[in-house]
Design an enzyme around this catalytic site. Structure first.
Site, PDB file in Angstrom:
ATOM      1  N   ARG A  66       0.836  -1.205   0.000  1.00  0.00           N
ATOM      2  CA  ARG A  66       0.000   0.000   0.000  1.00  0.00           C
ATOM      3  C   ARG A  66       0.871   1.254   0.000  1.00  0.00           C
ATOM      4  O   ARG A  66       0.432   2.334  -0.371  1.00  0.00           O
ATOM      5  CB  ARG A  66      -0.980  -0.008   1.175  1.00  0.00           C
ATOM      6  CG  ARG A  66      -2.036   1.059   1.037  1.00  0.00           C
ATOM      7  CD  ARG A  66      -3.180   1.054   2.055  1.00  0.00           C
ATOM      8  NE  ARG A  66      -3.227  -0.009   3.000  1.00  0.00           N
ATOM      9  CZ  ARG A  66      -2.636   0.030   4.206  1.00  0.00           C
ATOM     10  NH1 ARG A  66      -1.974   1.083   4.601  1.00  0.00           N
ATOM     11  NH2 ARG A  66      -2.741  -1.002   5.010  1.00  0.00           N
ATOM     12  N   TYR A 119     -17.057  17.457 -14.401  1.00  0.00           N
ATOM     13  CA  TYR A 119     -17.390  16.052 -14.185  1.00  0.00           C
ATOM     14  C   TYR A 119     -18.345  15.963 -13.002  1.00  0.00           C
ATOM     15  O   TYR A 119     -18.058  16.456 -11.921  1.00  0.00           O
ATOM     16  CB  TYR A 119     -16.109  15.238 -13.937  1.00  0.00           C
ATOM     17  CG  TYR A 119     -16.352  13.755 -13.965  1.00  0.00           C
ATOM     18  CD1 TYR A 119     -16.714  13.120 -15.152  1.00  0.00           C
ATOM     19  CD2 TYR A 119     -16.235  12.991 -12.827  1.00  0.00           C
ATOM     20  CE1 TYR A 119     -16.958  11.766 -15.191  1.00  0.00           C
ATOM     21  CE2 TYR A 119     -16.476  11.631 -12.863  1.00  0.00           C
ATOM     22  CZ  TYR A 119     -16.836  11.026 -14.048  1.00  0.00           C
ATOM     23  OH  TYR A 119     -17.080   9.678 -14.069  1.00  0.00           O
ATOM     24  N   ASP A 192      -8.086  19.776 -13.855  1.00  0.00           N
ATOM     25  CA  ASP A 192      -8.379  18.429 -14.335  1.00  0.00           C
ATOM     26  C   ASP A 192      -8.171  18.486 -15.847  1.00  0.00           C
ATOM     27  O   ASP A 192      -8.977  19.043 -16.581  1.00  0.00           O
ATOM     28  CB  ASP A 192      -9.821  18.053 -13.969  1.00  0.00           C
ATOM     29  CG  ASP A 192     -10.189  16.642 -14.437  1.00  0.00           C
ATOM     30  OD1 ASP A 192      -9.573  16.158 -15.392  1.00  0.00           O
ATOM     31  OD2 ASP A 192     -11.125  16.051 -13.859  1.00  0.00           O
ATOM     32  N   LYS A 217      -9.022   7.566 -19.376  1.00  0.00           N
ATOM     33  CA  LYS A 217      -9.430   8.112 -20.659  1.00  0.00           C
ATOM     34  C   LYS A 217      -8.263   8.060 -21.661  1.00  0.00           C
ATOM     35  O   LYS A 217      -7.880   6.986 -22.046  1.00  0.00           O
ATOM     36  CB  LYS A 217      -9.974   9.526 -20.442  1.00  0.00           C
ATOM     37  CG  LYS A 217     -10.953   9.638 -19.246  1.00  0.00           C
ATOM     38  CD  LYS A 217     -12.243   8.863 -19.421  1.00  0.00           C
ATOM     39  CE  LYS A 217     -13.075   8.744 -18.140  1.00  0.00           C
ATOM     40  NZ  LYS A 217     -13.384   9.993 -17.456  1.00  0.00           N
TER      41      LYS A 217
HETATM   42  C1  LIG Z   1     -13.790  10.256 -16.078  1.00  0.00           C
HETATM   43  C2  LIG Z   1     -13.423  11.539 -15.481  1.00  0.00           C
HETATM   44  C3  LIG Z   1     -13.132  11.644 -14.120  1.00  0.00           C
HETATM   45  C4  LIG Z   1     -13.232  10.480 -13.179  1.00  0.00           C
HETATM   46  O1  LIG Z   1     -12.263   9.519 -13.459  1.00  0.00           O
HETATM   47  P1  LIG Z   1     -12.433   7.956 -13.174  1.00  0.00           P
HETATM   48  O2  LIG Z   1     -11.162   7.389 -13.659  1.00  0.00           O
HETATM   49  O3  LIG Z   1     -13.635   7.497 -13.940  1.00  0.00           O
HETATM   50  O4  LIG Z   1     -12.638   7.812 -11.708  1.00  0.00           O
HETATM   51  C5  LIG Z   1     -12.737  12.884 -13.637  1.00  0.00           C
HETATM   52  N1  LIG Z   1     -12.657  13.967 -14.438  1.00  0.00           N
HETATM   53  C6  LIG Z   1     -12.959  13.901 -15.751  1.00  0.00           C
HETATM   54  C7  LIG Z   1     -12.850  15.115 -16.582  1.00  0.00           C
HETATM   55  C8  LIG Z   1     -13.345  12.686 -16.309  1.00  0.00           C
HETATM   56  O5  LIG Z   1     -13.635  12.623 -17.615  1.00  0.00           O
END
Ligand SMILES: *Cc1c(COP(=O)(O)O)cnc(C)c1O
Length: 398
Positions: A66, A119, A192, A217
């Site tokens: 961890r 998001y 983000d 993504k």
């Molecule tokens: C998908 C997404 C998230 C969340 O990510 P996960 O890997 O699904 O937990 C956060 N911010 C944006 C812009 C996203 O597209």
């Protein structure tokens, strides 16, 4: 590991942050599949305990998985190098990265400012879970810097968080302007950058404090893993690593391997998605059955000038409204899959009103800026002409 001959984004995708000499002379990073680490004798353990630092990513050993894993460290080095940051920390998902950052750093009584068009789960986390802990959130319209500054509460506001590009309208945050606001008010800024990718934009170089990605993504790129990453200075990441060791949302080594594999083709994939995105956006904009298209690479997008300034490509996500039934158009398409998510090699398409806001009434959705005729098209690496031909035949039937 700085390698100054890596100027191009594709060279960096293949080589950045990668140690040339890996265990067993392998060209790939081995998957170190272990939950714990052993000590040869008590003296070895005592020496480890004396030296124990939480730094990680140093090649040093750990005592329990961890707290760190070499397969994960290797990908963190690569991501830090790609993003132009000192240090990176991987998580089990993008949401784990966001929630750990905020839970680990915000005391009760503090406040964050975030931009709308974000998001949905990030906003939900702030407005419900953080609220319960006595941490308040102000949501301001993306692009309104006066309102953003007005929302700052002296001595209470700790973070300004924004996506750029945002979801689903691909609005952009001016990194330099945001970074300057943060420094003036001594508030940390978080971008983000999931929709942006380290290929198309580098928020840290423009004065942003933390970059965050859902590596699920574009970074993973194959719709086959969940991961998240935060990139910042070594000190901040070291503190977060310590918190992650307590909170536990770590990435598994097999997933780290898949992510590293995906990263090798990041620039190739994103270049293709940029090209496809622009071609499809232009096609849609000229089509009489399409009402409006949002894509930062189009001159009609409200943030096009900013896109030219701080992005080198505009990605694969296009949002548009259709004159007619969005579901009929989606059902008439043969190439994209109907699915949430984005950034992978297969094109995905969705109607946000159904995929993300199904439980809301149409008027509530409209108030949130989600009309029923809105479609989000997350383009993959297929050929642009095939995607356009597919849209053409489906639009004809509308
Ligand atoms: C998908 C997404 C998230 C969340 O990510 P996960 O890997 O699904 O937990 C956060 N911010 C944006 C812009 C996203 O597209």
């Amino acid at each position: 590991m700085a390698n100054h001959s890596l100027h191009g984004s594709s060279s960096r995708s293949v080589h950045a942050g990668v140690k040339r000499n890996k265990p067993h002379h392998a060209i790939t990073t081995p998957i170190t599949q272990t939950a714990t680490y052993t000590f040869s004798d008590t003296a070895d353990l005592v020496e480890f305990m004396q030296q124990k630092t939480w730094g990680g990513a140093s090649g040093d050993r750990e005592d329990y998985a961890r707290y760190g894993n070499p397969s994960v460290y290797a990908v963190e080095e690569r991501l830090a190098a790609l993003e132009g940051g000192e240090s990176a920390l991987l998580f089990a998902s993008g949401m784990a990265a966001i929630t750990t950052l905020l839970l680990a750093t915000l005391p009760t009584g503090t406040h964050i400012v975030m931009t709308d068009d974000c998001y949905r789960r990030t906003r939900q986390f702030c407005e419900t879970f953080l609220k319960r802990l006595g941490i308040e959130t102000s949501v301001v319209p993306v692009g309104d810097y006066d309102e953003l500054e007005a929302a700052i509460i002296p001595k209470k506001t700790r973070f300004i968080i924004s996506e750029s590009p945002t979801n689903p309208y691909l609005r952009l945050m001016d990194f330099e302007r945001l970074g300057a606001i943060g420094r003036t008010h001594k508030i940390r800024t978080v971008i983000d950058s999931t929709f942006g990718t380290p290929i198309n934009q580098q928020p840290l170089a423009h004065g942003i404090d933390y970059v965050l990605h859902s590596a699920t993504k574009y970074l993973g790129g194959h719709h086959d893993l969940l991961a998240g990453v935060l990139i910042s200075t070594r000190d901040r990441i070291t503190a977060l690593r310590q918190a992650q060791g307590v909170m536990g949302a770590v990435l598994a080594p097999q997933i780290a391997y898949l992510l590293e594999r995906g990263l090798r083709t990041l620039a190739l994939r994103v270049d293709k998605q940029n090209e496809n995105g622009l071609a499809v956006a232009r096609y849609l904009e000229d089509h009489p059955k399409i009402e409006q298209v949002w894509y930062p690479g189009l001159a009609s997008h409200p943030d096009h000038a900013l896109a030219l300034k701080q992005m080198s490509g505009y990605g694969g996500v296009i949002s548009f409204t259709v004159r007619g039934d969005a579901s009929c158009l989606i059902d008439g398409l043969r190439i994209p899959y109907i699915a949430p998510s984005l950034g992978g090699i297969e094109s995905l398409i969705e109607q946000p009103a159904i995929m993300s806001y199904y439980e809301k009434e149409p008027e509530e959705r409209l108030a949130l800026g989600i009309p029923d005729n809105l479609i989000r098209f997350a383009i993959g690496i297929e050929d642009a002409q095939d995607l356009i031909d597919d849209l053409e035949q489906a639009l004809e039937k509308l």
